[in-house]
Design an enzyme around this catalytic site. Sequence first.
Site, short mmCIF file in Angstrom:
data_model
loop_
_atom_site.label_atom_id
_atom_site.label_comp_id
_atom_site.label_asym_id
_atom_site.label_seq_id
_atom_site.Cartn_x
_atom_site.Cartn_y
_atom_site.Cartn_z
N HIS A 219 0.93 -1.28 -0.05
CA HIS A 219 -0.22 0.00 0.09
C HIS A 219 0.81 1.15 -0.04
O HIS A 219 0.38 2.56 -0.64
CB HIS A 219 -1.02 -0.09 0.88
CG HIS A 219 -2.25 -0.99 0.69
ND1 HIS A 219 -2.35 -2.23 0.94
CD2 HIS A 219 -3.23 -0.96 -0.13
CE1 HIS A 219 -3.15 -3.04 0.58
NE2 HIS A 219 -3.83 -1.96 -0.15
N ARG A 326 -11.01 4.03 -1.58
CA ARG A 326 -10.37 2.96 -0.62
C ARG A 326 -10.90 3.81 0.46
O ARG A 326 -10.03 4.46 1.32
CB ARG A 326 -8.98 2.82 -0.52
CG ARG A 326 -8.48 2.26 -1.81
CD ARG A 326 -6.88 1.82 -1.53
NE ARG A 326 -6.58 0.70 -2.54
CZ ARG A 326 -5.94 0.93 -3.60
NH1 ARG A 326 -5.87 2.28 -4.03
NH2 ARG A 326 -5.33 0.16 -4.31
N ARG A 362 -15.57 1.84 -2.03
CA ARG A 362 -15.43 0.43 -1.52
C ARG A 362 -15.45 0.34 -0.04
O ARG A 362 -14.97 1.28 0.66
CB ARG A 362 -13.71 -0.08 -1.84
CG ARG A 362 -13.70 -1.45 -1.38
CD ARG A 362 -12.17 -1.93 -1.86
NE ARG A 362 -11.06 -1.58 -1.20
CZ ARG A 362 -9.89 -1.66 -1.35
NH1 ARG A 362 -9.63 -2.23 -2.19
NH2 ARG A 362 -9.03 -1.16 -0.52
N GLU A 465 -11.10 -10.50 -6.59
CA GLU A 465 -9.63 -10.44 -6.03
C GLU A 465 -9.26 -12.04 -5.68
O GLU A 465 -8.09 -12.15 -5.13
CB GLU A 465 -9.27 -9.60 -4.87
CG GLU A 465 -10.34 -8.50 -4.87
CD GLU A 465 -9.76 -7.49 -3.67
OE1 GLU A 465 -8.71 -6.80 -3.80
OE2 GLU A 465 -10.67 -7.11 -2.89
N ASN A 488 -4.04 -6.64 -7.91
CA ASN A 488 -3.11 -6.70 -6.82
C ASN A 488 -3.51 -7.84 -5.96
O ASN A 488 -2.27 -8.66 -5.85
CB ASN A 488 -3.22 -5.44 -5.90
CG ASN A 488 -2.96 -4.09 -6.87
OD1 ASN A 488 -2.66 -4.05 -7.93
ND2 ASN A 488 -3.53 -3.25 -6.01
N ASP A 489 -4.37 -8.07 -5.49
CA ASP A 489 -4.82 -9.41 -4.52
C ASP A 489 -4.95 -10.56 -5.54
O ASP A 489 -4.43 -11.59 -5.15
CB ASP A 489 -5.96 -8.96 -3.88
CG ASP A 489 -5.62 -8.25 -2.48
OD1 ASP A 489 -4.60 -8.74 -2.08
OD2 ASP A 489 -6.29 -7.32 -2.28
N ARG A 499 2.14 -10.24 -1.80
CA ARG A 499 2.61 -9.07 -2.69
C ARG A 499 3.41 -7.85 -2.00
O ARG A 499 3.88 -6.97 -2.55
CB ARG A 499 1.02 -8.16 -2.96
CG ARG A 499 0.35 -7.80 -1.60
CD ARG A 499 -1.11 -7.24 -1.85
NE ARG A 499 -1.25 -6.01 -2.19
CZ ARG A 499 -2.54 -5.25 -2.10
NH1 ARG A 499 -3.51 -5.88 -2.38
NH2 ARG A 499 -2.56 -4.06 -2.35
N CYS A 536 -9.17 -2.36 -11.40
CA CYS A 536 -8.63 -1.24 -10.47
C CYS A 536 -7.45 -1.41 -9.78
O CYS A 536 -7.04 -0.86 -8.89
CB CYS A 536 -9.66 -0.86 -9.51
SG CYS A 536 -10.00 -1.88 -8.28
C1 PEP Z 1 -6.65 -5.06 -5.56
O1 PEP Z 1 -6.18 -5.68 -4.84
O2 PEP Z 1 -6.15 -4.70 -6.83
C2 PEP Z 1 -7.19 -3.64 -5.09
C3 PEP Z 1 -7.16 -2.69 -5.89
O3 PEP Z 1 -7.25 -3.37 -3.82
P1 PEP Z 1 -6.16 -3.02 -2.72
O4 PEP Z 1 -4.79 -2.72 -3.51
O5 PEP Z 1 -6.70 -1.94 -2.07
O6 PEP Z 1 -6.01 -4.25 -1.88
MG MG Z 2 -7.25 -5.78 -2.75
#
Ligand code: PEP
Ligand code: MG
Length: 616
Positions: A219, A326, A362, A465, A488-489, A499, A536
Site C-alpha cells: 500500500h 479506498r 469500496r 480478487e 493486486n490481490d 504482494r 482497478c
Molecule cells: C487490488 O487488490 O487490486 C485492489 C485494488 O485493492 P487493494 O490494493 O486496496 O488491496
Molecule cells: Mg485488494
Amino acid sequence: MAKSCAEQAIVLIAPGEQSLSWRRCGTIWSMRKGIGVSPGVAVGKAYCIQQIFVNPETRTLELGEVLGELSRYDQAREQTAADLHALYQKVRKQVGEQDAAIFQTHEQILRDPAFTAKIRNWIVDEHMSAAMALDRLLREYTEFFSHTEDEYLRERLADVRDVVIRLSGHLSEMLEPEGGMPRGDLILIADELLPSQVVTLGDRTVSGIVTQAGSGTSHAAILARSRGIPAVSGLRGVLRHVKNGDTVVVDGREGLVVVNPDPEQLSAYLKLQREFFDLKDALAENRDQPAVSADGQEVQLLANINSVADARAATAMGAVGVGLFRTEYLFLTHPDVPDEEEQLAAYREIIAESPNRQVTIRTLDLGGDKTIPYLGHAREANPFLGWRSIRLSFEHPEFFMKQIRAILRAAAKTNSEKSRVRMMFPMITTLEELRKVHTMVKRAKEQLTAEGKPYGNVQIGLMLEVPAAAVSIDQMLNLVHFVSIGSNDLVQYLMAADRDNPKVSHLCQPLSPPVLRVLLSVIEACNFARKPVTLCGEMAGAPRAIVLLFGMGLRSFSMSPAFIPIIKDLTSHLTVRRAERVLRKALSLKTTAQIQDFMAKQIAEIAPNLKMLDTA
Ligand code: PEP
Ligand code: MG
C-alpha cells in the site's frame, strides 16, 4: 560518462537479484538495485525514518544525565499506559471486550516489573539512554524467542515489540533523525512506510521514496504512485548505508538508488528528472480530451483515490470518475471507529470533489498490511489469508452496518446522469458472502426508510480478487451490477506470493501466463453477460498491461490519478486489431520474462514517448 557508471552497475547486478552488497563506482557514490515500484526519476536529500531503533544512539550518558533520563523514561511509560488504557476503553465500547483485551495485555507488559527493572538498571548502571536500553531489551527478547517453536510465545514477542514502538513514540526525538528534517526536496528512506504515515506526510515536498521492505503492490507503493512520486522498494540494508541529508537519486524505472552521486552522475540524473517533469507536463495537457483509441473505441479512465486531495487530483488529471475509493484511509487516520454521521460527511465531500460526482465506494478493506489498533487485530500466522477485508467486516456487523448506511445516505439524490454512486465489496470469495451483502444492504435500507432518512439506490459490485471467485464468476454475475478486478490481490492469491514480500516479487507478476489467462476468462465472462467490468489494480497504470487488457476486450480502467494522462496518451495509439494481435502473441509465450521483453518492445513501437514511464 556518468551514464556508463550506471550501466556498469546494472550489468554487475543481475536482474531480480536483491542480495548483492552496495557497489561503489569511484569512491563517492554507491548504487543498489531494488524493485522499481513507481516510475520516474527523483533527486533529493535523504530523510531517514527510523521506525524503531535501527541506529540507536550509542553515546553513554554523563552521570548528571542519568536521573533526567530515568524520569524521561517514566514519563514516556505513563503516557504509553494512558494511551493503552484509553484504547482499551474505546475498543471495548465500540467493538467488544474480546477485541479490546489486547490493550490490557500490552499494559501488563508495560507494567511488568522485570521489563521496567531491566530498562531502569541499564540506564542507572550502564548509563544507557532509554532508547538504547529499549533496543537492547528488544534484541534480548528477540534472541530468546527465536529459539522457540511455540506460536503463543512468538506472539508475545510481537506484543513486546508493539509496546516498545509505542514507548519510543513518546520518547519522540528518537524517531526524529539527527539534525531534523533536511531542507529542500526529500527522499524518504524507511524500513516500510505505513499507509498512515504516508497519509500524514503533510505538505512536505517528498520527491522520492525508498523502502527496505515492500514491493510493487504494497500500500505504500500504491500511495507513492497515487502521488506520482518515484519509488524503489525491497532495498534491504538501505537504512544502514544512507545518512540523513545524503543526496539520493531514486530511479523508479530501473529500481535503482544512487547515494551521494558524483557530479557527473548527479547532473545526468537531474537532466532525467527534468525530462520526467516535462513529460508529465506535456501529457497533462490531454486532460480535457476524451480517452479514445486510434480506431475510435471509447475507453473509460477512472481514478483510485484514498482522500479528498486524491479526488481533486483525479479531476485535475482528467479522470471521468472514481473507480475505487479506498475507505480504509478514513479509518486509518481516525483515532477510533468514525461514526455514521462522520462517515456520511466524509463520503459527501468525496462525492462533491470527484470528477463528474461519479464514485465507486469500496467498503472497509482492513487486514493484511492495513491494521488499525482500535479493532484489536489479533496477530495471525497468515494475515493475507486470514481475517481480513469483508471477512472482518462481517464479524463487526455494528460498524459494517454503519458504513453501509452512511454510503447509502451519501448517495441520496446522486443517481442521475450527472452523478452516480456505486458500492463495492472487497475480497468476495463465495456466493454466500454476496447473498449476505445483499441481506445487509436490504436491512440498512429498511432501517433508513423506517427512520425517514433519504438514501440512494446504489449499484452493488463485487471486487474480484480471489481465484475462487474468478473460477465461479459466471455464478456470481447475476447477483451484482458490476465487477471490479482487484488485480493486486488476485495476482498474489493466484501465484501464492505475498504482494509485500520482495523475496517473492518475481512470482507476484501480473504479466505472467497464468494471470493473463485468468484475466481473459473473467473479462470474457463479464462481457458475455453484459456486466460492466473495470480493472482497478495497479496494472491499470502500466502501459504494457493496458495493451493486453485492451486486447482482451476491457474498456474501463481505474488507476492512480497520476497515470491517467499516460494511459490516455497510450490508448490514443492503440487499435483493437493491434492489441488483439499482441495479446495472441503474449498468450503463446511461456514465461513472464518472455512476456515482459515482448511487451517492452511493443510499447517502444506503439508509444515510444512513454518509454520513461513504462515499468516492468
Ligand atoms: C487490488 O487488490 O487490486 C485492489 C485494488 O485493492 P487493494 O490494493 O486496496 O488491496
Ligand atoms: Mg485488494
